[in-house]
Design a protein around this motif. Structure first.
Motif, PDB file in Angstrom:
ATOM      1  N   TYR A   1      10.889   8.475  -8.459  1.00  0.00           N
ATOM      2  CA  TYR A   1      11.053   7.017  -8.435  1.00  0.00           C
ATOM      3  C   TYR A   1       9.980   6.372  -7.555  1.00  0.00           C
ATOM      4  CZ  TYR A   1      13.429   2.564  -7.416  1.00  0.00           C
ATOM      5  OH  TYR A   1      13.735   1.248  -7.254  1.00  0.00           O
ATOM      6  N   LEU A   2       9.808   6.924  -6.358  1.00  0.00           N
ATOM      7  CA  LEU A   2       8.868   6.333  -5.408  1.00  0.00           C
ATOM      8  C   LEU A   2       7.433   6.385  -5.899  1.00  0.00           C
ATOM      9  CD1 LEU A   2       8.967   5.267  -2.337  1.00  0.00           C
ATOM     10  CD2 LEU A   2       7.733   7.370  -1.917  1.00  0.00           C
ATOM     11  N   SER A   3       7.131   7.387  -6.740  1.00  0.00           N
ATOM     12  CA  SER A   3       5.747   7.571  -7.167  1.00  0.00           C
ATOM     13  C   SER A   3       5.264   6.408  -8.029  1.00  0.00           C
ATOM     14  CB  SER A   3       5.605   8.888  -7.919  1.00  0.00           C
ATOM     15  OG  SER A   3       6.208   8.787  -9.183  1.00  0.00           O
ATOM     16  N   PHE A   4       6.186   5.580  -8.508  1.00  0.00           N
ATOM     17  CA  PHE A   4       5.787   4.446  -9.336  1.00  0.00           C
ATOM     18  C   PHE A   4       5.750   3.128  -8.560  1.00  0.00           C
ATOM     19  CE2 PHE A   4       7.546   7.492 -12.425  1.00  0.00           C
ATOM     20  CZ  PHE A   4       6.432   7.630 -13.230  1.00  0.00           C
ATOM     21  N   PHE A   5       5.972   3.191  -7.247  1.00  0.00           N
ATOM     22  CA  PHE A   5       5.990   1.969  -6.443  1.00  0.00           C
ATOM     23  C   PHE A   5       4.595   1.377  -6.313  1.00  0.00           C
ATOM     24  CE2 PHE A   5       9.977   1.922  -3.594  1.00  0.00           C
ATOM     25  CZ  PHE A   5      10.761   2.182  -4.694  1.00  0.00           C
ATOM     26  N   ASP A   6       4.516   0.057  -6.487  1.00  0.00           N
ATOM     27  CA  ASP A   6       3.243  -0.616  -6.251  1.00  0.00           C
ATOM     28  C   ASP A   6       3.210  -1.120  -4.813  1.00  0.00           C
ATOM     29  OD1 ASP A   6       0.807  -1.745  -6.539  1.00  0.00           O
ATOM     30  OD2 ASP A   6       1.433  -3.381  -7.843  1.00  0.00           O
ATOM     31  N   GLU A   7       3.241  -0.181  -3.872  1.00  0.00           N
ATOM     32  CA  GLU A   7       3.226  -0.497  -2.438  1.00  0.00           C
ATOM     33  C   GLU A   7       2.394   0.574  -1.751  1.00  0.00           C
ATOM     34  OE1 GLU A   7       4.660  -2.976  -0.864  1.00  0.00           O
ATOM     35  OE2 GLU A   7       6.234  -3.727  -2.194  1.00  0.00           O
ATOM     36  N   LYS A   8       1.887   0.245  -0.583  1.00  0.00           N
ATOM     37  CA  LYS A   8       1.136   1.261   0.160  1.00  0.00           C
ATOM     38  C   LYS A   8       2.066   2.142   0.983  1.00  0.00           C
ATOM     39  CE  LYS A   8      -3.583   0.652   0.111  1.00  0.00           C
ATOM     40  NZ  LYS A   8      -3.939  -0.611  -0.541  1.00  0.00           N
ATOM     41  N   LEU A   9       3.221   1.594   1.329  1.00  0.00           N
ATOM     42  CA  LEU A   9       4.214   2.340   2.103  1.00  0.00           C
ATOM     43  C   LEU A   9       5.517   2.343   1.316  1.00  0.00           C
ATOM     44  CD1 LEU A   9       3.407   0.669   5.504  1.00  0.00           C
ATOM     45  CD2 LEU A   9       2.961   3.056   4.942  1.00  0.00           C
ATOM     46  N   ILE A  10       6.552   2.942   1.913  1.00  0.00           N
ATOM     47  CA  ILE A  10       7.837   2.879   1.220  1.00  0.00           C
ATOM     48  C   ILE A  10       8.497   1.568   1.597  1.00  0.00           C
ATOM     49  CG2 ILE A  10       9.864   4.230   0.633  1.00  0.00           C
ATOM     50  CD1 ILE A  10       8.899   6.308   2.579  1.00  0.00           C
ATOM     51  N   ILE A  11       8.588   0.667   0.665  1.00  0.00           N
ATOM     52  CA  ILE A  11       9.294  -0.582   0.926  1.00  0.00           C
ATOM     53  C   ILE A  11      10.256  -0.813  -0.232  1.00  0.00           C
ATOM     54  CG2 ILE A  11       9.079  -3.078   1.188  1.00  0.00           C
ATOM     55  CD1 ILE A  11       6.160  -2.402   2.250  1.00  0.00           C
ATOM     56  N   PHE A  12      11.550  -0.915   0.117  1.00  0.00           N
ATOM     57  CA  PHE A  12      12.557  -1.147  -0.912  1.00  0.00           C
ATOM     58  C   PHE A  12      12.942  -2.620  -0.916  1.00  0.00           C
ATOM     59  CE2 PHE A  12      13.201   3.368  -0.221  1.00  0.00           C
ATOM     60  CZ  PHE A  12      13.347   3.816  -1.513  1.00  0.00           C
ATOM     61  N   PRO A  13      13.116  -3.250  -2.019  1.00  0.00           N
ATOM     62  CA  PRO A  13      12.609  -2.792  -3.317  1.00  0.00           C
ATOM     63  C   PRO A  13      11.129  -3.107  -3.402  1.00  0.00           C
ATOM     64  CG  PRO A  13      13.776  -4.879  -3.532  1.00  0.00           C
ATOM     65  CD  PRO A  13      13.800  -4.530  -2.078  1.00  0.00           C
ATOM     66  N   PRO A  14      10.392  -2.432  -4.255  1.00  0.00           N
ATOM     67  CA  PRO A  14       8.941  -2.653  -4.338  1.00  0.00           C
ATOM     68  C   PRO A  14       8.629  -3.979  -5.041  1.00  0.00           C
ATOM     69  CG  PRO A  14       9.630  -1.120  -6.016  1.00  0.00           C
ATOM     70  CD  PRO A  14      10.857  -1.413  -5.214  1.00  0.00           C
ATOM     71  N   ARG A  15       7.436  -4.482  -4.769  1.00  0.00           N
ATOM     72  CA  ARG A  15       7.006  -5.713  -5.437  1.00  0.00           C
ATOM     73  C   ARG A  15       6.932  -5.486  -6.938  1.00  0.00           C
ATOM     74  NH1 ARG A  15       1.331  -6.503  -2.678  1.00  0.00           N
ATOM     75  NH2 ARG A  15       1.415  -4.309  -3.223  1.00  0.00           N
ATOM     76  N   ALA A  16       6.367  -4.348  -7.316  1.00  0.00           N
ATOM     77  CA  ALA A  16       6.173  -4.073  -8.739  1.00  0.00           C
ATOM     78  C   ALA A  16       6.056  -2.557  -8.920  1.00  0.00           C
ATOM     79  CB  ALA A  16       4.916  -4.768  -9.229  1.00  0.00           C
ATOM     80  N   TYR A  17       5.951  -2.118 -10.144  1.00  0.00           N
ATOM     81  CA  TYR A  17       5.791  -0.695 -10.418  1.00  0.00           C
ATOM     82  C   TYR A  17       4.431  -0.445 -11.031  1.00  0.00           C
ATOM     83  CZ  TYR A  17      10.726  -0.506  -9.457  1.00  0.00           C
ATOM     84  OH  TYR A  17      11.930  -0.610  -8.828  1.00  0.00           O
ATOM     85  N   THR A  18       3.898   0.733 -10.787  1.00  0.00           N
ATOM     86  CA  THR A  18       2.555   1.028 -11.279  1.00  0.00           C
ATOM     87  C   THR A  18       2.409   2.527 -11.514  1.00  0.00           C
ATOM     88  OG1 THR A  18       0.229   1.024 -10.682  1.00  0.00           O
ATOM     89  CG2 THR A  18       1.775   1.165  -8.879  1.00  0.00           C
ATOM     90  N   THR A  19       1.433   2.897 -12.330  1.00  0.00           N
ATOM     91  CA  THR A  19       1.141   4.319 -12.510  1.00  0.00           C
ATOM     92  C   THR A  19      -0.199   4.668 -11.873  1.00  0.00           C
ATOM     93  OG1 THR A  19       0.184   3.792 -14.657  1.00  0.00           O
ATOM     94  CG2 THR A  19       2.449   4.590 -14.653  1.00  0.00           C
ATOM     95  N   GLN A  20      -0.743   3.729 -11.099  1.00  0.00           N
ATOM     96  CA  GLN A  20      -2.098   3.931 -10.572  1.00  0.00           C
ATOM     97  C   GLN A  20      -2.186   5.124  -9.622  1.00  0.00           C
ATOM     98  OE1 GLN A  20      -3.448   0.836  -7.868  1.00  0.00           O
ATOM     99  NE2 GLN A  20      -2.403   1.955  -6.287  1.00  0.00           N
ATOM    100  N   TRP A  21      -1.071   5.463  -8.934  1.00  0.00           N
ATOM    101  CA  TRP A  21      -1.126   6.561  -7.966  1.00  0.00           C
ATOM    102  C   TRP A  21      -1.454   7.869  -8.645  1.00  0.00           C
ATOM    103  CZ3 TRP A  21      -1.741   4.653  -3.491  1.00  0.00           C
ATOM    104  CH2 TRP A  21      -1.105   3.463  -3.119  1.00  0.00           C
ATOM    105  N   TYR A  22      -1.019   8.003  -9.905  1.00  0.00           N
ATOM    106  CA  TYR A  22      -1.270   9.259 -10.612  1.00  0.00           C
ATOM    107  C   TYR A  22      -2.761   9.488 -10.845  1.00  0.00           C
ATOM    108  CZ  TYR A  22       3.642  10.047 -11.149  1.00  0.00           C
ATOM    109  OH  TYR A  22       4.954  10.302 -10.865  1.00  0.00           O
ATOM    110  N   SER A  23      -3.500   8.376 -11.015  1.00  0.00           N
ATOM    111  CA  SER A  23      -4.932   8.566 -11.249  1.00  0.00           C
ATOM    112  C   SER A  23      -5.657   8.877  -9.939  1.00  0.00           C
ATOM    113  CB  SER A  23      -5.526   7.320 -11.916  1.00  0.00           C
ATOM    114  OG  SER A  23      -5.309   6.201 -11.075  1.00  0.00           O
ATOM    115  N   GLU A  24      -4.977   8.644  -8.798  1.00  0.00           N
ATOM    116  CA  GLU A  24      -5.644   8.907  -7.525  1.00  0.00           C
ATOM    117  C   GLU A  24      -5.361  10.307  -6.971  1.00  0.00           C
ATOM    118  OE1 GLU A  24      -5.090   5.758  -4.662  1.00  0.00           O
ATOM    119  OE2 GLU A  24      -5.380   4.253  -6.242  1.00  0.00           O
ATOM    120  N   VAL A  25      -4.398  11.007  -7.598  1.00  0.00           N
ATOM    121  CA  VAL A  25      -3.991  12.306  -7.053  1.00  0.00           C
ATOM    122  C   VAL A  25      -5.159  13.289  -7.043  1.00  0.00           C
ATOM    123  CG1 VAL A  25      -2.570  14.335  -7.478  1.00  0.00           C
ATOM    124  CG2 VAL A  25      -1.560  12.058  -7.619  1.00  0.00           C
ATOM    125  N   ILE A  26      -5.776  13.459  -8.218  1.00  0.00           N
ATOM    126  CA  ILE A  26      -6.804  14.496  -8.318  1.00  0.00           C
ATOM    127  C   ILE A  26      -8.038  14.151  -7.481  1.00  0.00           C
ATOM    128  CG2 ILE A  26      -8.379  15.661  -9.931  1.00  0.00           C
ATOM    129  CD1 ILE A  26      -6.015  16.019 -11.750  1.00  0.00           C
TER     130      ILE A  26
END
Lengths: 286, 289
Positions: free
Chosen positions: A48-73
């Motif tokens: 769930y957290l991996s889709f958060f559009d936040e730099k830290l853990i903030i509940f609830p998030p402003r929005a959801y994103t998949t951008q973190w997945y492109s930054e993993v590698i």
């Protein structure tokens, strides 16, 4: 007659649950649910957290994103590469060492076989934190004597990982051969096949499942190894679990959650593949 | 006769050739290093000269004599014991349901339990850090519900116990599931047919039959908990000490290799001793062969 009636009464009493047994039932389901929550809640939250559009853990998030997945590698490219390089040698290497050993343990009979089997499986039981320290100190001592630059070298890292993966191969090869009917081999031999031909054409195909399982499990074992590897890395040569540990000491953010989720997907698909096409995973626990 | 003997000799040679490489690997990368590690644990250490070759039990004596190190050992045993006990409490019901289910998704359930097992401790801890960290799920929920603003589980022994419990639980469930599955369900049916309540049937029939397997599973979980590394480091924080992380701290931060070696051996010896003791405490007839 009396005894039969007594039985009837008791059977009737157990059919209608009294308060006590309802309480026990409720307690059972409570613990059952608690157990599942303890195992799976952290994993679900990580995804769930991996889709958060936040730099830290903030509940609830402003929005959801998949951008973190492109930054993993890009972010973990170097440790990931080292991990895969180690695996590329340790996995085939452990098959070369472990398959013959597993075969010999099942097929031959000699004095001290039990001791050898215990020795070969020992790396699964010795605490790896002690093994890591021991291997590093051993490498330093050999380096002092021979002058070969071993401490912190890639070779020692791979040797350590071979130690971790080989027992898995031995165990799975033994498991795949125990209870195997040898009459097919005997038939092939009596029809004039040479021992090597018998092995190649009869025994090896029979072991196929065990070999694939051994390959995949040894990959999982080297991919996730942390405690021993801590002592064997050097600057510029870090594996993925250690990079994750170092990152987590200071940050907990959606990027690390995305990395963990990817790892979950990778290992989950490997396990599902083994379970579907190779060997029922349930059988391995027995 | 002569041929038979030669054949036997040949097959012994073949077995030797097949087993040789793997045996050499274990001797060279496990046995010899561990022997050397023990030798190191008998050396002296001086902050300026580092290692001074010696044969002394000084490291072990100062370990036992030091409040600091003794506390680390006792804390490790305590965390391992509590998390293992909870592991049995939460693991047994899940394992029992899993063993008795006839669902067609049973193998998917086993798979779901195996996934966390193979994910590694670091990855598994991420979820607990999200839950327990300051501003995390638990913290936030309590703040909203109860108005507690300073309830942090992160960096407490409780967090470490929860983390280890969660990590070991799938092991416990899978091992116990195999144990329960070997117990014929008709025994339970017979017990309830004779009027036993489910609890009584469990306590008098299933429990005793499961005890040997349960004791093995418990001891294995205890050993895993004693050697936990990533969970105490991440959930316990820098000021929480357990044995396995301490081995690394002595090695990397304090550069005290002899003491690191001694801590490693104290950890291994204590774990083995407690496992053997636990096995002795089980009545003979319930002990696994």
């Amino acid at each position: 007659m009396d005894a039969a009636r007594g039985g009837e009464v008791r059977a009737w009493r157990s059919a209608v649950p009294d308060r006590g047994s309802r309480l026990v039932g409720a307690g059972f389901w409570l613990l059952f649910a608690g157990g599942l929550v303890l195992i799976f809640l952290p994993l679900v939250l990580t995804v769930y957290l991996s889709f958060f559009d936040e730099k830290l853990i903030i509940f609830p998030p402003r929005a959801y994103t998949t951008q973190w997945y492109s930054e993993v590698i890009p972010h973990f490219a170097s440790p990931l590469l080292t991990t895969l390089e180690v695996a590329a040698i340790a996995v085939p290497g452990s098959l070369l060492l472990g398959v013959p050993a597993g075969l010999a343990l099942v097929r031959s009979d000699f004095r001290g076989k039990g001791a050898i089997a215990t020795l070969l499986l020992a790396p699964l039981t010795v605490p790896l934190i002690a093994v890591g320290l021991a291997v590093y100190l051993f490498a330093v001592s050999v380096e002092e004597v021979t002058g070969a630059p071993l401490a912190g070298s890639f070779y020692v890292l791979v040797a350590g990982h071979l130690l971790v993966t080989t027992p898995w191969v031995v165990r799975l090869v033994v498991a795949s051969l125990v209870g195997y009917d040898r009459s097919a081999e005997e038939a092939a031999a009596s029809l004039g096949a040479r021992p090597l031909t018998v092995f190649r054409r009869v025994t090896l195909p029979a072991m196929r499942q065990g070999l694939i399982a051994a390959l995949l499990f040894s990959f999982i074992a080297t991919f996730g190894e942390l405690e021993m590897t801590l002592f064997l890395i050097s600057p510029g040569m870090t594996t993925l679990p250690i990079a994750l540990l170092g990152y987590l000491k200071y940050h907990i953010d959606p990027l690390i959650a995305a990395t963990t989720t990817l790892q979950m997907v990778l290992i989950g698909s490997i396990l599902a593949f083994i379970d579907r096409f190779v060997i029922r995973l349930g059988q391995l626990v027995r | 006769m002569a041929r038979g003997a030669r054949g036997e000799q040949g097959s012994a040679r073949l077995a030797g050739a097949l087993l040789g490489p793997a045996t050499v690997l274990v001797l060279l990368v496990l046995v010899a290093p561990l022997a050397l590690l023990f030798r190191y644990s008998l050396d002296k250490f001086d902050p300026s000269q580092l290692i001074i070759p010696a044969v002394t039990a000084e490291n072990y004596i100062s370990f036992v004599g030091s409040r600091f190190y003794l506390d680390i050992l006792l804390r490790t045993i305590e965390v391992a014991a509590v998390s293992t006990a909870l592991c049995v409490v939460f693991g047994a019901p899940v394992a029992y349901r899993l063993a008795r289910t006839t669902s067609r998704y049973k193998s998917a359930m086993v798979l779901a339990l195996m996934l966390p097992l193979f994910m590694g401790a670091t990855a598994r801890t991420v979820g607990w850090m999200i839950l327990l960290s300051h501003g995390g799920v638990v913290n936030l929920t309590l703040r909203t519900l109860a108005g507690h603003s300073r309830f942090d589980l992160m960096y407490t022994p409780t967090a470490v116990i929860i983390g280890i419990l969660s990590f070991n639980l799938p092991y416990m469930v899978l091992m116990l599931q195999a144990v329960f599955e070997r117990i014929d369900i008709s025994l339970e049916e017979a017990a309830s047919g004779l009027g036993a309540t489910p609890l009584r049937a469990f306590a008098r029939v299933v429990g005793p039959l499961a005890l040997p397997g349960l004791s093995i599973a418990t001891i294995l979980c205890f050993i895993l908990a004693m050697n936990a590394y990533a969970t105490p480091v991440l959930l316990g924080g820098p000021r929480f000490h357990m044995m396995a992380p301490q081995v690394y701290v002595e090695f990397a931060s304090n550069n005290n290799w002899p003491l690191a070696a001694s801590v490693a051996f104290v950890l291994m010896a204590t774990t083995i001793a407690l496992a053997v003791l636990a096995n002795r405490l089980i009545p003979d007839r319930y002990r696994a062969p």
